[in-house]
Enzyme design. Sequence first.
Site, PDB file in Angstrom:
ATOM      1  N   CYS A 146       8.478   9.559  -0.944  1.00  0.00           N
ATOM      2  CA  CYS A 146       7.833  10.684  -0.296  1.00  0.00           C
ATOM      3  C   CYS A 146       7.437  11.647  -1.399  1.00  0.00           C
ATOM      4  O   CYS A 146       8.295  12.152  -2.117  1.00  0.00           O
ATOM      5  CB  CYS A 146       8.806  11.344   0.685  1.00  0.00           C
ATOM      6  SG  CYS A 146       8.073  12.749   1.503  1.00  0.00           S
TER       7      CYS A 146
ATOM      8  N   ARG B  24       0.833  -1.214   0.000  1.00  0.00           N
ATOM      9  CA  ARG B  24       0.000   0.000   0.000  1.00  0.00           C
ATOM     10  C   ARG B  24       0.868   1.265   0.000  1.00  0.00           C
ATOM     11  O   ARG B  24       0.919   1.989  -0.985  1.00  0.00           O
ATOM     12  CB  ARG B  24      -0.950  -0.033   1.226  1.00  0.00           C
ATOM     13  CG  ARG B  24      -2.073   0.995   1.154  1.00  0.00           C
ATOM     14  CD  ARG B  24      -1.668   2.395   1.561  1.00  0.00           C
ATOM     15  NE  ARG B  24      -1.118   2.460   2.914  1.00  0.00           N
ATOM     16  CZ  ARG B  24      -0.480   3.538   3.372  1.00  0.00           C
ATOM     17  NH1 ARG B  24      -0.333   4.619   2.629  1.00  0.00           N
ATOM     18  NH2 ARG B  24       0.033   3.542   4.601  1.00  0.00           N
ATOM     19  N   ASP B  25       1.598   1.502   1.077  1.00  0.00           N
ATOM     20  CA  ASP B  25       2.361   2.758   1.168  1.00  0.00           C
ATOM     21  C   ASP B  25       3.474   2.766   0.125  1.00  0.00           C
ATOM     22  O   ASP B  25       3.836   3.821  -0.405  1.00  0.00           O
ATOM     23  CB  ASP B  25       2.957   2.905   2.582  1.00  0.00           C
ATOM     24  CG  ASP B  25       3.165   4.352   2.988  1.00  0.00           C
ATOM     25  OD1 ASP B  25       2.967   5.249   2.153  1.00  0.00           O
ATOM     26  OD2 ASP B  25       3.534   4.588   4.158  1.00  0.00           O
TER      27      ASP B  25
ATOM     28  N   HIS C  36       5.225   4.685  12.739  1.00  0.00           N
ATOM     29  CA  HIS C  36       5.281   4.566  11.276  1.00  0.00           C
ATOM     30  C   HIS C  36       6.311   5.586  10.773  1.00  0.00           C
ATOM     31  O   HIS C  36       6.018   6.779  10.682  1.00  0.00           O
ATOM     32  CB  HIS C  36       3.874   4.859  10.731  1.00  0.00           C
ATOM     33  CG  HIS C  36       3.750   4.852   9.248  1.00  0.00           C
ATOM     34  ND1 HIS C  36       3.125   3.827   8.559  1.00  0.00           N
ATOM     35  CD2 HIS C  36       4.117   5.747   8.287  1.00  0.00           C
ATOM     36  CE1 HIS C  36       3.111   4.088   7.269  1.00  0.00           C
ATOM     37  NE2 HIS C  36       3.709   5.251   7.077  1.00  0.00           N
TER      38      HIS C  36
ATOM     39  N   ASN D  29       9.735   4.137   3.079  1.00  0.00           N
ATOM     40  CA  ASN D  29       9.446   3.815   4.479  1.00  0.00           C
ATOM     41  C   ASN D  29      10.671   3.142   5.116  1.00  0.00           C
ATOM     42  O   ASN D  29      11.574   2.669   4.423  1.00  0.00           O
ATOM     43  CB  ASN D  29       8.296   2.807   4.554  1.00  0.00           C
ATOM     44  CG  ASN D  29       6.978   3.422   4.129  1.00  0.00           C
ATOM     45  OD1 ASN D  29       6.801   3.769   2.986  1.00  0.00           O
ATOM     46  ND2 ASN D  29       6.058   3.551   5.067  1.00  0.00           N
TER      47      ASN D  29
ATOM     48  N   HIS E 120       9.153   7.063   8.034  1.00  0.00           N
ATOM     49  CA  HIS E 120       9.700   7.117   6.673  1.00  0.00           C
ATOM     50  C   HIS E 120      11.176   7.493   6.791  1.00  0.00           C
ATOM     51  O   HIS E 120      11.554   8.294   7.664  1.00  0.00           O
ATOM     52  CB  HIS E 120       8.943   8.154   5.837  1.00  0.00           C
ATOM     53  CG  HIS E 120       7.605   7.647   5.353  1.00  0.00           C
ATOM     54  ND1 HIS E 120       7.338   7.361   4.043  1.00  0.00           N
ATOM     55  CD2 HIS E 120       6.471   7.351   6.028  1.00  0.00           C
ATOM     56  CE1 HIS E 120       6.093   6.920   3.918  1.00  0.00           C
ATOM     57  NE2 HIS E 120       5.535   6.910   5.116  1.00  0.00           N
TER      58      HIS E 120
HETATM   59  P1  HMG Z   1     -13.265  13.805  -2.938  1.00  0.00           P
HETATM   60  O1  HMG Z   1     -12.979  14.123  -4.373  1.00  0.00           O
HETATM   61  O2  HMG Z   1     -13.455  14.937  -1.993  1.00  0.00           O
HETATM   62  O3  HMG Z   1     -14.452  12.765  -2.795  1.00  0.00           O
HETATM   63  O4  HMG Z   1     -12.068  12.901  -2.420  1.00  0.00           O
HETATM   64  P2  HMG Z   1     -16.009  12.913  -2.968  1.00  0.00           P
HETATM   65  O5  HMG Z   1     -16.609  12.242  -1.796  1.00  0.00           O
HETATM   66  O6  HMG Z   1     -16.379  14.322  -3.291  1.00  0.00           O
HETATM   67  O7  HMG Z   1     -16.264  12.005  -4.255  1.00  0.00           O
HETATM   68  C1  HMG Z   1     -15.716  12.365  -5.526  1.00  0.00           C
HETATM   69  C2  HMG Z   1     -15.682  11.124  -6.418  1.00  0.00           C
HETATM   70  O8  HMG Z   1     -14.780  10.147  -5.843  1.00  0.00           O
HETATM   71  C3  HMG Z   1     -17.023  10.433  -6.543  1.00  0.00           C
HETATM   72  O9  HMG Z   1     -17.039   9.825  -7.836  1.00  0.00           O
HETATM   73  C4  HMG Z   1     -16.956   9.348  -5.501  1.00  0.00           C
HETATM   74  O10 HMG Z   1     -17.772   8.245  -5.793  1.00  0.00           O
HETATM   75  C5  HMG Z   1     -15.513   8.941  -5.601  1.00  0.00           C
HETATM   76  P3  HMG Z   1     -17.826  10.489  -9.049  1.00  0.00           P
HETATM   77  O11 HMG Z   1     -19.242  10.573  -8.570  1.00  0.00           O
HETATM   78  O12 HMG Z   1     -17.207  11.848  -9.242  1.00  0.00           O
HETATM   79  O13 HMG Z   1     -17.575   9.531 -10.143  1.00  0.00           O
HETATM   80  N1  HMG Z   1     -15.051   8.331  -4.336  1.00  0.00           N
HETATM   81  C6  HMG Z   1     -14.556   7.088  -4.238  1.00  0.00           C
HETATM   82  N2  HMG Z   1     -14.335   6.142  -5.140  1.00  0.00           N
HETATM   83  C7  HMG Z   1     -13.843   4.978  -4.689  1.00  0.00           C
HETATM   84  N3  HMG Z   1     -13.552   4.741  -3.393  1.00  0.00           N
HETATM   85  C8  HMG Z   1     -13.772   5.670  -2.464  1.00  0.00           C
HETATM   86  C9  HMG Z   1     -14.301   6.911  -2.878  1.00  0.00           C
HETATM   87  N4  HMG Z   1     -14.613   8.028  -2.210  1.00  0.00           N
HETATM   88  C10 HMG Z   1     -15.087   8.895  -3.120  1.00  0.00           C
HETATM   89  N5  HMG Z   1     -13.484   5.421  -1.177  1.00  0.00           N
HETATM   90  C11 HMG Z   1     -11.209  11.189  -0.966  1.00  0.00           C
HETATM   91  C12 HMG Z   1     -12.037  12.473  -1.077  1.00  0.00           C
HETATM   92  C13 HMG Z   1     -10.940  10.960   0.484  1.00  0.00           C
HETATM   93  C14 HMG Z   1     -11.991  10.060  -1.585  1.00  0.00           C
HETATM   94  C15 HMG Z   1      -9.892  11.414  -1.753  1.00  0.00           C
HETATM   95  O14 HMG Z   1      -9.283  12.544  -1.272  1.00  0.00           O
HETATM   96  C16 HMG Z   1      -8.945  10.256  -1.623  1.00  0.00           C
HETATM   97  O15 HMG Z   1      -9.183   9.174  -2.136  1.00  0.00           O
HETATM   98  N6  HMG Z   1      -7.782  10.483  -0.963  1.00  0.00           N
HETATM   99  C17 HMG Z   1      -6.815   9.410  -0.732  1.00  0.00           C
HETATM  100  C18 HMG Z   1      -5.452   9.957  -0.662  1.00  0.00           C
HETATM  101  C19 HMG Z   1      -4.463   8.863  -0.322  1.00  0.00           C
HETATM  102  O16 HMG Z   1      -4.722   7.679  -0.482  1.00  0.00           O
HETATM  103  N7  HMG Z   1      -3.263   9.276   0.156  1.00  0.00           N
HETATM  104  C20 HMG Z   1      -2.229   8.383   0.500  1.00  0.00           C
HETATM  105  C21 HMG Z   1      -2.530   7.594   1.749  1.00  0.00           C
HETATM  106  S1  HMG Z   1      -2.176   8.434   3.268  1.00  0.00           S
HETATM  107  C22 HMG Z   1      -0.522   8.116   3.579  1.00  0.00           C
HETATM  108  O17 HMG Z   1       0.172   7.622   2.713  1.00  0.00           O
HETATM  109  C23 HMG Z   1       0.063   8.365   4.938  1.00  0.00           C
HETATM  110  C24 HMG Z   1       0.263   7.091   5.747  1.00  0.00           C
HETATM  111  O18 HMG Z   1       1.166   6.206   5.089  1.00  0.00           O
HETATM  112  C25 HMG Z   1       0.813   7.409   7.142  1.00  0.00           C
HETATM  113  C26 HMG Z   1       2.048   8.307   7.145  1.00  0.00           C
HETATM  114  O19 HMG Z   1       3.007   8.091   6.387  1.00  0.00           O
HETATM  115  O20 HMG Z   1       2.017   9.238   7.958  1.00  0.00           O
HETATM  116  C27 HMG Z   1      -1.060   6.354   5.942  1.00  0.00           C
HETATM  117 MG    MG Z   2       3.334   6.395   5.182  1.00  0.00          MG
END
Ligand code: HMG
Ligand code: MG
Length: 304
Positions: free
Chosen positions: A242, A17-18, A209, A251, A211
């Site tokens: 990153c 995933r990450d 966690h 990571n 990096h």
């Molecule tokens: P948004 O655009 O505000 O969502 O995104 P919305 O609710 O307005 O929906 C817009 C469209 O997205 C719609 O589709 C929804 O159906 C669809 P449309 O009608 O336009 O065709 N949608 C989805 N589709 C599939 N699955 C879903 C979903 N939700 C909405 N779950 C949202 C808001 C949160 C969805 C978006 O910002 C997003 O997906 N963000 C994810 C970002 C991400 O994954 N970042 C990396 C992970 S975090 C990380 O890496 C840190 C970590 O490792 C810890 C650390 O290192 O500190 C965890």
């Molecule tokens: Mg991370």
Amino acid sequence: MFDSLPDRVSIYEVSPRDGLQNEAAPVPLAGKLRLLDALVASGLRRIELTSFVSPRWVPQLADADELVAQYPPPPGVTLSALCPNARGFERARAVGLQEIAVFMSASETHNQKNTNKSIAQSLETFAEVVPPALAAGMRVRAYVSTVWGCPYEGAVAPERALEITQRLLELGCYQVSLGDTIGVGTPLQTRRLCQLFQAEVPTSALALHFHDTRGTALANALVGLELGFRDFDASVAGLGGCPYAPGAAGNLATEDLVYMLHGMGVATGVDLERLVEAGRVAEAVVGRRLPGKVHQAGVPTLRA
Ligand code: HMG
Ligand code: MG
């Protein structure tokens, strides 16, 4: 130092995933399945295999539903996936996942840019996701990102990160993983942060966690270990990256963590040789050299 080392720690593997979410070229499903098999063969028992996020935001993990459907958890293995909202939870439930992980940041700007929500909106969203997930028999983990620093806001108030952590635990998350998302943390800061959290929250409800963007991940993990943390996230061969530091290390590498722990007499349940094999699979699957130190140097054969 090292007066209170545990017999064992738990590693939560995040490479599928990450790691893969950061790859420029999306990895085909077959490659993801190969990586998962290799990770499980090494003895890893907790693996975050994908994200049920918007495929428009993270196209690399757009095959999440198919991947989970094609990879029933091997015996004794817990698979988890990131879920940002109710839609993500429904997708996870539809494919029978046992565990999900909700995620948000301790800094407003990062939370907004990563999830299009304010911190308050994320907490409201999770109040509508965590209870139904628990009622459906799932376990829910949580992440709080940017605890050591934010790429937009700089220093982050630790009290804010603590308050968010407490809210997530109150919602029913079994553990909150504290993230040094951009790899800026240093050991003394880590000690202060860990102690601040430990004063208010049971250490068993926390994970770390790191990096390795600036080479401090293992040093920070060691500080956590000394302070009683028993749960560490890691990524095989240091897979990952990153987004705010293109080309930088990913990571904390799982092999580096396991090598250090085993050398100190702390068990992980992981076979290091096989883990190094899994790192080679990761490298083949992404088609680029990966940064982990043990991954590159191998397991030493030392003469008695
Ligand atoms: P948004 O655009 O505000 O969502 O995104 P919305 O609710 O307005 O929906 C817009 C469209 O997205 C719609 O589709 C929804 O159906 C669809 P449309 O009608 O336009 O065709 N949608 C989805 N589709 C599939 N699955 C879903 C979903 N939700 C909405 N779950 C949202 C808001 C949160 C969805 C978006 O910002 C997003 O997906 N963000 C994810 C970002 C991400 O994954 N970042 C990396 C992970 S975090 C990380 O890496 C840190 C970590 O490792 C810890 C650390 O290192 O500190 C965890
Ligand atoms: Mg991370």
